[in-house]
Scaffold this active site. Structure first.
Site, PDB file in Angstrom:
ATOM      1  N   PRO A 184       7.304 -22.290  22.469  1.00 19.53           N
ATOM      2  CA  PRO A 184       8.292 -21.567  21.681  1.00 19.53           C
ATOM      3  C   PRO A 184       8.553 -22.168  20.303  1.00 19.53           C
ATOM      4  CG  PRO A 184       9.358 -22.808  23.428  1.00 19.53           C
ATOM      5  CD  PRO A 184       7.883 -22.883  23.676  1.00 19.53           C
ATOM      6  N   ASN A 185       8.744 -21.256  19.381  1.00 23.26           N
ATOM      7  CA  ASN A 185       9.131 -21.524  17.998  1.00 23.26           C
ATOM      8  C   ASN A 185       8.019 -22.123  17.144  1.00 23.26           C
ATOM      9  OD1 ASN A 185      11.830 -20.525  18.248  1.00 23.26           O
ATOM     10  ND2 ASN A 185      12.275 -22.363  19.434  1.00 23.26           N
TER      11      ASN A 185
ATOM     12  N   ARG B  18      10.275 -23.557   9.554  1.00 21.10           N
ATOM     13  CA  ARG B  18      11.333 -24.153  10.385  1.00 21.10           C
ATOM     14  C   ARG B  18      11.356 -25.661  10.194  1.00 21.10           C
ATOM     15  NH1 ARG B  18      11.018 -25.843  16.413  1.00 21.10           N
ATOM     16  NH2 ARG B  18      13.164 -26.466  16.762  1.00 21.10           N
TER      17      ARG B  18
ATOM     18  N   TYR C 234       8.784 -30.877  10.884  1.00 22.54           N
ATOM     19  CA  TYR C 234       7.548 -30.314  11.417  1.00 22.54           C
ATOM     20  C   TYR C 234       6.451 -30.099  10.374  1.00 22.54           C
ATOM     21  CZ  TYR C 234      10.598 -29.508  15.390  1.00 22.54           C
ATOM     22  OH  TYR C 234      11.469 -29.677  16.429  1.00 22.54           O
TER      23      TYR C 234
ATOM     24  N   ASN D 130       0.995 -28.063  23.204  1.00 22.92           N
ATOM     25  CA  ASN D 130       2.266 -28.368  22.563  1.00 22.92           C
ATOM     26  C   ASN D 130       3.266 -27.402  23.175  1.00 22.92           C
ATOM     27  OD1 ASN D 130       4.537 -28.663  20.999  1.00 22.92           O
ATOM     28  ND2 ASN D 130       3.427 -28.850  19.082  1.00 22.92           N
TER      29      ASN D 130
ATOM     30  N   ALA E 244       9.890 -26.796  23.133  1.00 21.44           N
ATOM     31  CA  ALA E 244      11.109 -27.091  23.880  1.00 21.44           C
ATOM     32  C   ALA E 244      10.908 -27.046  25.392  1.00 21.44           C
ATOM     33  CB  ALA E 244      12.213 -26.119  23.473  1.00 21.44           C
TER      34      ALA E 244
ATOM     35  N   GLU F 109      -1.286 -33.635  25.718  1.00 22.30           N
ATOM     36  CA  GLU F 109      -0.001 -33.170  25.200  1.00 22.30           C
ATOM     37  C   GLU F 109       0.097 -33.568  23.723  1.00 22.30           C
ATOM     38  OE1 GLU F 109       4.717 -33.838  26.258  1.00 22.30           O
ATOM     39  OE2 GLU F 109       3.291 -35.415  26.749  1.00 22.30           O
TER      40      GLU F 109
ATOM     41  N   HIS G  10       2.697 -33.355  20.183  1.00 17.35           N
ATOM     42  CA  HIS G  10       3.966 -33.039  19.526  1.00 17.35           C
ATOM     43  C   HIS G  10       3.845 -33.428  18.058  1.00 17.35           C
ATOM     44  CE1 HIS G  10       6.135 -32.044  23.142  1.00 17.35           C
ATOM     45  NE2 HIS G  10       5.571 -33.095  23.717  1.00 17.35           N
TER      46      HIS G  10
ATOM     47  N   ARG H  31      14.072 -38.781  18.770  1.00 22.68           N
ATOM     48  CA  ARG H  31      14.970 -37.710  18.331  1.00 22.68           C
ATOM     49  C   ARG H  31      16.194 -37.596  19.237  1.00 22.68           C
ATOM     50  NH1 ARG H  31      11.833 -32.544  16.951  1.00 22.68           N
ATOM     51  NH2 ARG H  31      13.908 -32.024  16.177  1.00 22.68           N
TER      52      ARG H  31
END
Length: 143
Positions: free
Chosen positions: A11-12, A19, A24, A73, A76, A97, A99, A106
């Protein structure tokens, strides 16, 4: 014929480039896809993005049948999805994985990771370069 490497995005990630670029980066997901395809040479890359948890779980299950490796990735869903964790645990292929940021550095809610226990490796905090390191690793793992 070699099976494709699946690159699945949660998502996103469709909002990359606009964003929170200070976190990012300014590259879009299309930019990342295009540069990965160039890097892959003659290896087939199946690159996808969804905002739906169920769709992502379905794609992980499909990757287990159809792919040689999975780069993920989960966005969330990394921090919330037991369903995704269970689908990944059922996989028998290499899972890397990725990110863009370093979730461990964070917000506290990002400290929970349901993907890492099922992944072969994790690359975090290197921006879009993380995807390229993951692709190098996936190619070597499936050669």
């Amino acid at each position: 014929m070699t099976k494709p490497i699946y690159v699945l995005n949660g998502p996103n990630l469709n909002l990359l480039g606009s964003r929170e670029p200070e976190i990012y980066g300014h590259e879009t997901l299309d930019d990342i896809r295009d540069s990965m395809r160039k890097q892959a040479g003659n290896r087939d890359i199946d690159f996808r993005q969804t905002n739906s948890e169920g769709q992502l779980v379905d794609w992980v299950q499909e990757a287990n049948r159809e792919a040689s490796a999975l780069i993920l990735n989960a966005g969330a869903y990394t921090h919330t999805s037991v369903a995704l964790h269970d689908a990944l645990r059922a996989c028998t292929l290499p899972i890397i994985e990725v990110h863009l940021s370093n979730p461990a550095a964070r917000e506290p809610f990002r400290q929970t990771n349901y993907v890492a226990p099922a992944a072969t490796a994790t690359i975090a905090g290197l921006g879009s370069r993380g995807y390229h390191f993951a692709l190098d690793a996936a190619i070597k793992m499936t050669a």
